[in-house]
Design an enzyme around this catalytic site. Structure first.
Site, short mmCIF file in Angstrom:
data_model
loop_
_atom_site.label_atom_id
_atom_site.label_comp_id
_atom_site.label_asym_id
_atom_site.label_seq_id
_atom_site.Cartn_x
_atom_site.Cartn_y
_atom_site.Cartn_z
N GLN A 87 -0.57 -17.97 10.66
CA GLN A 87 -1.93 -18.36 10.30
C GLN A 87 -1.97 -19.82 9.83
O GLN A 87 -3.04 -20.37 9.62
CB GLN A 87 -2.45 -17.45 9.17
CG GLN A 87 -2.52 -15.98 9.56
CD GLN A 87 -2.94 -15.11 8.39
OE1 GLN A 87 -4.04 -15.23 7.88
NE2 GLN A 87 -2.05 -14.23 7.96
N ASN A 88 -0.81 -20.43 9.66
CA ASN A 88 -0.73 -21.79 9.13
C ASN A 88 -1.04 -22.83 10.20
O ASN A 88 -0.71 -22.64 11.37
CB ASN A 88 0.66 -22.05 8.55
CG ASN A 88 0.97 -21.14 7.38
OD1 ASN A 88 0.06 -20.61 6.74
ND2 ASN A 88 2.24 -20.94 7.10
N ASP A 90 0.05 -26.01 9.81
CA ASP A 90 1.11 -27.02 9.80
C ASP A 90 2.08 -26.75 10.94
O ASP A 90 2.01 -25.72 11.62
CB ASP A 90 1.83 -27.03 8.44
CG ASP A 90 2.48 -25.69 8.12
OD1 ASP A 90 3.37 -25.25 8.88
OD2 ASP A 90 2.12 -25.07 7.09
N HIS A 105 -4.72 -20.00 13.92
CA HIS A 105 -5.87 -20.74 13.39
C HIS A 105 -5.86 -22.21 13.75
O HIS A 105 -6.62 -22.99 13.18
CB HIS A 105 -5.93 -20.57 11.86
CG HIS A 105 -6.17 -19.16 11.44
ND1 HIS A 105 -5.85 -18.67 10.19
CD2 HIS A 105 -6.70 -18.10 12.13
CE1 HIS A 105 -6.17 -17.40 10.11
NE2 HIS A 105 -6.68 -17.03 11.27
N GLY A 173 4.41 -14.35 3.15
CA GLY A 173 3.47 -15.31 2.56
C GLY A 173 2.03 -15.09 2.90
O GLY A 173 1.24 -16.04 2.86
N THR A 174 1.65 -13.87 3.24
CA THR A 174 0.25 -13.58 3.51
C THR A 174 -0.07 -12.17 3.08
O THR A 174 0.73 -11.25 3.29
CB THR A 174 -0.11 -13.77 4.99
OG1 THR A 174 -1.47 -13.35 5.20
CG2 THR A 174 0.80 -12.96 5.90
N SER A 175 -1.22 -12.01 2.47
CA SER A 175 -1.66 -10.68 2.07
C SER A 175 -2.27 -9.93 3.25
O SER A 175 -2.61 -8.76 3.14
CB SER A 175 -2.71 -10.79 0.96
OG SER A 175 -3.88 -11.44 1.45
#
Length: 230
Positions: A87-88, A90, A105, A173-175
Site C-alpha cells: 500500500q506504500n 515509496d 496506491h 505494518g498494516t492493520s
C-alpha cells in the site's frame, strides 16, 4: 518453488523515517486528507494537491530501505518466489532488492496524466516537482501517480490473483483497515500459512489461523525467517 506474498503498509517503512498515515502522529493528523488526496480535491484545487505531494516527495525521496526491506528481498536467494503487494507509495522495497513489487496506491516517484490512470512516467530526482502546466506527450496535465480517495484501485485484481496463488502470506505494518486493500487477506488459500508482523494487537477479520509476530518490521522479519527455516 513456494510463493511467499508480503502485504505491506506504512509500518513497513516507518523505520526508514517515513511516517504512517493514521495514528501515532500520522500524516493525516496534520493534513486534511480529503483536501489534498482525494478526487474531489484534485477537481477543486489541483495546484494544492500537486504542491502537497511535491513537499512529501522532496522530504522522503532520499529515504533508505531498512533491514526489514532487505530481509524480504533476501528470501529470493533462499529459493522463495517473493511477491510484494504494498500500500506504500515509496520505492523502498525496490531499493531493498525486491524484484516483484505491486503498488496498490501508486508510486511517489512517478507521475501520470488525466489521460490514463495506468500509464505513468518517471520523475527526475533532480527535478522532482510536478507543476501546473507540466504536460504528458499528449498535452494532458500531469499529476501524482497516486490513487486518490474516491478513485478505483487499478491493481487490485492483479493483487488478488497474487494472493490466491500463495503458499505463505505475511502482513507487515498494516492493520488492513483500509478497503479495498483490506479484502486481500480473504483471498489467501485455505492451505496458506499466514503471519502478521506488527508490534500492536491485530484483528483477524476472516477467522483465519494467523501467527502474530509482535515485533516491528526488521525484528519481525528476523523472527519470520528463523521460523521458515525451522
Amino acid at each position: 518453488m513456494k510463493r511467499i506474498v508480503f502485504l505491506t503498509g506504512a509500518g513497513m517503512s516507518a523505520e526508514s523515517g517515513i511516517p504512517v498515515f493514521r495514528g501515532g502522529d500520522g500524516l493525516w493528523d496534520h493534513e486534511p486528507v480529503m483536501e489534498v488526496c482525494s478526487d474531489v480535491a484534485w477537481e477543486r484545487d489541483p495546484k494544492r494537491v500537486n504542491d502537497f505531494f511535491n513537499r512529501m516527495r522532496r522530504k522522503y525521496m532520499n529515504a533508505e530501505p531498512n533491514e526489514g526491506h532487505r530481509l524480504i528481498a533476501s528470501l529470493q536467494d533462499l529459493g522463495w518466489d517473493v511477491q510484494v503487494v504494498t500500500q506504500n507509495i515509496d520505492n523502498l522495497h525496490e531499493k531493498g532488492g525486491a524484484r516483484n513489487v505491486l503498488h496498490l496506491h501508486g508510486e511517489m516517484m512517478r507521475s501520470r496524466s488525466m489521460r490514463s490512470e495506468t500509464v505513468s512516467y518517471p520523475i527526475d530526482p533532480a527535478n522532482p516537482d510536478i507543476k501546473m502546466g507540466d504536460k504528458d506527450p499528449y498535452g494532458y496535465q500531469l499529476r501524482p501517480f497516486i490513487v486518490f480517495f474516491g478513485e478505483s484501485v487499478p491493481n487490485l485484481s492483479a493483487a488478488t490473483e497474487i494472493v490466491r496463488s500463495s503458499d505463505v502470506v505475511v502482513v507487515i505494518g498494516t492493520s488492513l483497515a483500509v478497503y479495498p486493500a483490506a479484502s486481500l487477506l480473504g483471498y489467501a488459500p485455505a492451505k496458506a500459512k499466514i503471519y502478521d508482523i506488527d508490534p500492536a494487537d491485530v484483528s483477524n477479520p476472516y477467522g483465519q489461523d494467523i501467527t502474530h509476530i509482535k515485533q516491528g518490521a526488521s525484528e519481525g522479519m528476523k523472527t519470520l525467517i528463523a521460523m521458515l527455516q525451522a
